[in-house]
Motif scaffolding. Sequence first.
Motif: not given
Length: 679
Positions: A287-290, A299-303
């Motif tokens: 979702e964030l990458s969109a 994005m870094r927190a998600a990865r």
Amino acid sequence: MDIDVFQLPGIVRKRLHYVVLASLACAVLALGFVLTQKPFYRSTAELFVDIGRGPVVGNDTGATLNMQQLLGSQLYLIQSRDVLRDVVQKLDLVKDPYFNRPPGLAARLLGRAASTADATDAVVDALLQNLVVERNGDSFVFTITARHGDSAMAAKIANALAESYLRIADKARLDLNMRTTHTIAEQAEELRKRVLDAQAAVEKFRSDNGLISVGDQGLIADQQLVGLNQQLLTAQQQVEQQRTIYDQARQLNVSDVEAGAIPEALNSATLSGLRSRYAQALDRQAELSANLGSGHPQMRAARSQIASVRSAIEKELGRIRQLTANTYERAKTNLASLEKRFDSQAASVKDDGTVRFQLAQLVSEAEAIDAVYKAFLTRSEELSRQQGLASGNSRVISEAVPSEKPVRAPRMLVLIAAILFGAAAGASLAVARELFGGVTRLERMLVAKTGVPVLVTMQGDAEKVVERALSQRLSRFFPLARRPEQQAMPRATGIRRLAQLLQAEFGAARPATIAILSPDSRDSDGIAAELGREMGLLGEEVLYSGGDLRRGAKPPTVRIRTEGAIPLHGSQARSRAETIEDVLHFERIGSGILERISALSSSRVSTALQLAAPDFRIVDCGDTPARTVLPAVLKHVDGIVIVAAAGVTHGDALDILMTDIGPWRDKLVGSALLCGRAP
């Protein structure tokens, strides 16, 4: 001579008095029987016989009973002397005149009174002769028919016989059951002792050899071996299962978890939660990458979150692999331990094999004796209950009732049968008399002993035959002794036929000298003289000699036997006699005139007849002086005719005559048979 079947009517007609007298005699006997016969009555009772019975021990006797043989045996049991004796005593048949006839006058005068036992046995025999016991087809029903002069007594006898049979049969069955019960009780007591001894032997053997058992489950050692075997099987299954799980755990990775391909045995709540968090983190990153760039803090927190969850999954998989490996090792260790214990227990049981085999034999023997003992107890109890009950279903299904119709032989039928039997007996006697009678037998004997045929059968001289045959004398008083007219021609016809046969026989060999002989050394019944006259009437020149020796001639020295003569010095006489005229005195018979011929006194002078040469010389060698010089006569004859009389001539005399003829047997022409009476 054989009798042809077509000759039978003629034989019966010839001896019709045989048939008539035999028929009359049988008719008189039958009439006496019909007039004196006493009527009797028959009464019948029907009896149902149940021969079923239980086995002595267990459910079978060990042998297959043949039902037909058992039913057939009942016929003899019903008529047995014990049953009949019971009927005689019950009805007091010893005093019944129908079965026990009073002694005769001679027995009463001599004091021969029968004892009670003998009288009872005699009545039993008489009763048995007046009973008829039959089986109705293939059924279990028997009919008992009694015969008696009194209809009521006949019914009583039939009913009493059925009741006696049932009573005696029931008593025999009860006695058999009691004896069987007593025998079984004795054997059961003996078996009980044997069972106790066998069980004690089993327990002692177990105690001595340490073979401890628990109830019906067998020996403890055997139970332990069975338990170890079950545990060993379970351990083997667990080892296989843990090895499979261990192999699956080693091959499982994060990708499999991400894809959801987790084996059921390895799936846990922790791994499922981590998989859910990992899936959510991946969704958040997508979702964030969109909307955001890769360098955005979110994005870094998600990865970072995805890497953290992935690391947790790797650790959880390592923990699962270690757990499955430990479980697999424990299962193998448990299996090895169980195998060792099982092998040790099996070796121990194997070492006790001989002892166990002996124990098994003892237990088997004890169980076999116990089974027989229980069967004896069961049968004993059954027989005890049966003693108070009826032994079978045998019963009288139809009692005998007095009959109102007497039974007697049909008078007319008896008379007709008697007459027919008498006629048949008379005809048979007539044929037998013809076949083995005097004339037929004598004719056969003549042909057999002489070897020449019987030329003529004719009637003999009445007075001489009556004087010589005893049966002819008895015929005046007893018709059966009368000799019937045989198949013989009248005497004159027979003489004529004999003359014609001799003419034909010696037609080309004349002059011919013929000697007439009789086997019994008596006269030839005048046959020689009558034959000479008959030939004279036929135109022949005949010289006849009545057997008288020539005057001045001396008979040769001979030894005379009772029935005949055999010369001892006949050769000397034959040397002195040149012709038969030198020995015998002859008379001429020609044209019906008898002329006497004088012979010269010297044998050196020719004795040839001065008249015409004769055609035949007939010499009577019967009871005449010529019999004493028979060899000298037979030397000069050309033919010999034997005259035999029925009822007079016998085989011994004929044998003696044939011995006398001996060397001149080939001169035999034939025989003349005399029978019957002259007309």
